[in-house]
Write an enzyme that holds these catalytic residues in place. Structure first.
Site, short mmCIF file in Angstrom:
data_model
loop_
_atom_site.label_atom_id
_atom_site.label_comp_id
_atom_site.label_asym_id
_atom_site.label_seq_id
_atom_site.Cartn_x
_atom_site.Cartn_y
_atom_site.Cartn_z
N HIS A 123 0.79 -1.25 0.00
CA HIS A 123 0.00 0.00 0.00
C HIS A 123 0.82 1.30 0.00
O HIS A 123 0.51 2.23 0.75
CB HIS A 123 -0.95 0.01 1.21
CG HIS A 123 -2.02 -1.04 1.16
ND1 HIS A 123 -2.51 -1.57 -0.01
CD2 HIS A 123 -2.72 -1.66 2.16
CE1 HIS A 123 -3.46 -2.46 0.27
NE2 HIS A 123 -3.60 -2.54 1.58
N HIS A 194 -9.69 1.97 0.49
CA HIS A 194 -9.62 0.83 1.40
C HIS A 194 -10.73 0.86 2.45
O HIS A 194 -10.48 0.60 3.64
CB HIS A 194 -8.24 0.80 2.06
CG HIS A 194 -7.77 -0.57 2.46
ND1 HIS A 194 -8.45 -1.34 3.36
CD2 HIS A 194 -6.71 -1.29 2.08
CE1 HIS A 194 -7.80 -2.48 3.54
NE2 HIS A 194 -6.74 -2.48 2.76
N GLU A 332 -11.62 -3.68 -2.86
CA GLU A 332 -10.70 -2.67 -3.35
C GLU A 332 -10.50 -2.88 -4.85
O GLU A 332 -9.83 -3.81 -5.26
CB GLU A 332 -9.35 -2.78 -2.63
CG GLU A 332 -9.45 -2.70 -1.12
CD GLU A 332 -8.27 -3.40 -0.45
OE1 GLU A 332 -7.12 -2.98 -0.66
OE2 GLU A 332 -8.50 -4.37 0.29
#
Ligand code: GLA
Length: 367
Positions: A123, A194, A332
């Site tokens: 991420h 997210h 996502e």
């Protein structure tokens, strides 16, 4: 006189752009002020978003009896988001999900990233887009536009990257998320949101009884550190077959499936069936108890369906609810994880002169 009109014109444009002033939501340790914006429609739906991490803090939407409750996990205060969060509601970037060993090669040059998750990049790194204070470009009753400039080599990624994104709430209870980005050097990019959804309302139950459907006949199979093996495997006959709606809890502990064991449940990217680049409905979630339903649409090639397997109860969220395992689920929308190292996956490279453009929408209804 002419200048006076011009000045008035620009002032009114600016006032329009900022017709929603938001509310102060605290400061970061560096002293940057954070604002929380409420988008509202005439149907009684509300979305609360802050410019720290572009985090969606609340989504309030009715159940089948008209009871309006919150359908995402999160915290009451900015400080809790700063201290410890599993990316609740945030924009993830520059690269959503994992990159093997925190390394990739682009145009013959190797780049090294943070490898903070089991030796893998996750991420966007240590201070990803989820932890940045974004600039507010425009805010109205039903939309919020944010921008962020990620400097060349920030978190190890090449190129000065300019990102603009907009959240829009429509009158048919759809939250649209659109992103645009440009770069001055070739780079890789994979943006996503997210949010952890829990359609029970105010996180009062876990998500195991909720029904999910995903328009995907292939799974991006992973290894033991959740890095794609490179294979897209058929979901047919496995616990990953959500082509028809399935209760999340039904097959989540089916340890005869190696992929279930590796993921600790569902924590995988599904390769969507729709034609490459097309925008389409790709997934639904339904809570049979409250009647709330969510429909996900995107133009992205994949969706990471994550069932909160790492939520371990050490966090207490809004409404005083302890966030235990499988208390929320994420859908996502994204390019496949580790794409920069996987020549057979759709490319995540963005070059100077190109414009990265993508959109996703979460629409809420009852059934
Ligand atoms: C993603 C990953 C998960 C986990 C969460 C954040 O969805 O796929 O493995 O890291 O983010 O906790």
């Amino acid at each position: 006189m002419k200048y006076c009109f011009l000045a008035l014109f620009f002032l009114s444009q600016n006032l329009f752009a900022m017709s929603n002033p938001g509310k102060p939501f605290g400061q970061t340790p560096a002293g940057e002020s954070v604002t929380l914006y409420t988008l509202k429609n005439a149907k009684g739906m509300e979305v609360h978003i802050m410019n720290y991490g572009g985090i969606i803090q609340k989504i309030l939407t009715p159940d089948r009896h008209g009871k309006v409750e919150d359908v995402v996990l999160g915290f009451e205060t900015l400080q809790e988001y700063i201290k410890d969060t599993p990316y609740f509601g945030a924009i993830v970037g520059r690269f959503g999900n994992r990159i093997a060993n925190g390394k990739f090669t682009l145009d013959g040059k190797e780049y090294t990233l943070a490898a903070q998750n089991n030796g893998q990049h996750l991420h966007g790194g240590l201070i990803g887009f989820d932890k940045k204070v974004w600039k507010v470009e425009a805010a109205s009753a039903q939309s919020l536009s944010l921008s962020y400039v990620s400097k060349d080599m920030e978190e190890g990624f090449p190129g000065n990257l300019r990102v603009k994104m907009t959240y829009t709430l429509s009158e048919d209870n759809e939250l649209g998320i659109s992103y645009e980005a440009t770069t001055d050097k070739a780079t890789v990019l994979n943006l996503s949101n997210h949010s952890y959804f829990n359609l029970s309302g105010n996180a009062k139950r876990d998500i195991l009884n909720q029904e999910v459907q995903i328009d995907a006949s292939r799974l991006v199979a992973v290894n033991k550190v959740l890095i794609p093996t490179g294979e897209l495997t058929p979901v047919n006959g496995t616990p990953f077959d959500f082509t028809k709606p399935h209760v999340v809890g039904d097959r989540i502990n089916d340890t005869s499936s190696e992929q279930i064991v590796l993921g600790g449940g569902y924590d995988h990217c599904w390769a969507l069936d729709k034609p490459a680049g097309s925008y389409a409905k790709i997934a639904t979630v339904h809570d049979p108890v409250s009647g709330r339903k969510m429909t996900v649409s995107t133009d992205q090639p994949g969706v990471q369906f994550y069932t909160g397997n790492f939520l371990d109860g050490h966090l207490t969220g809004k409404y005083g609810v302890q966030i235990t395992k499988r208390h929320g689920l994420c859908l996502e929308t994204e390019h496949f994880p580790d794409s920069p190292n996987q020549p057979n996956f759709p490319s995540t490279v963005l070059r100077p002169g190109e414009v990265y453009k993508t959109k996703t929408a979460y629409q809420f209804s009852v059934n």
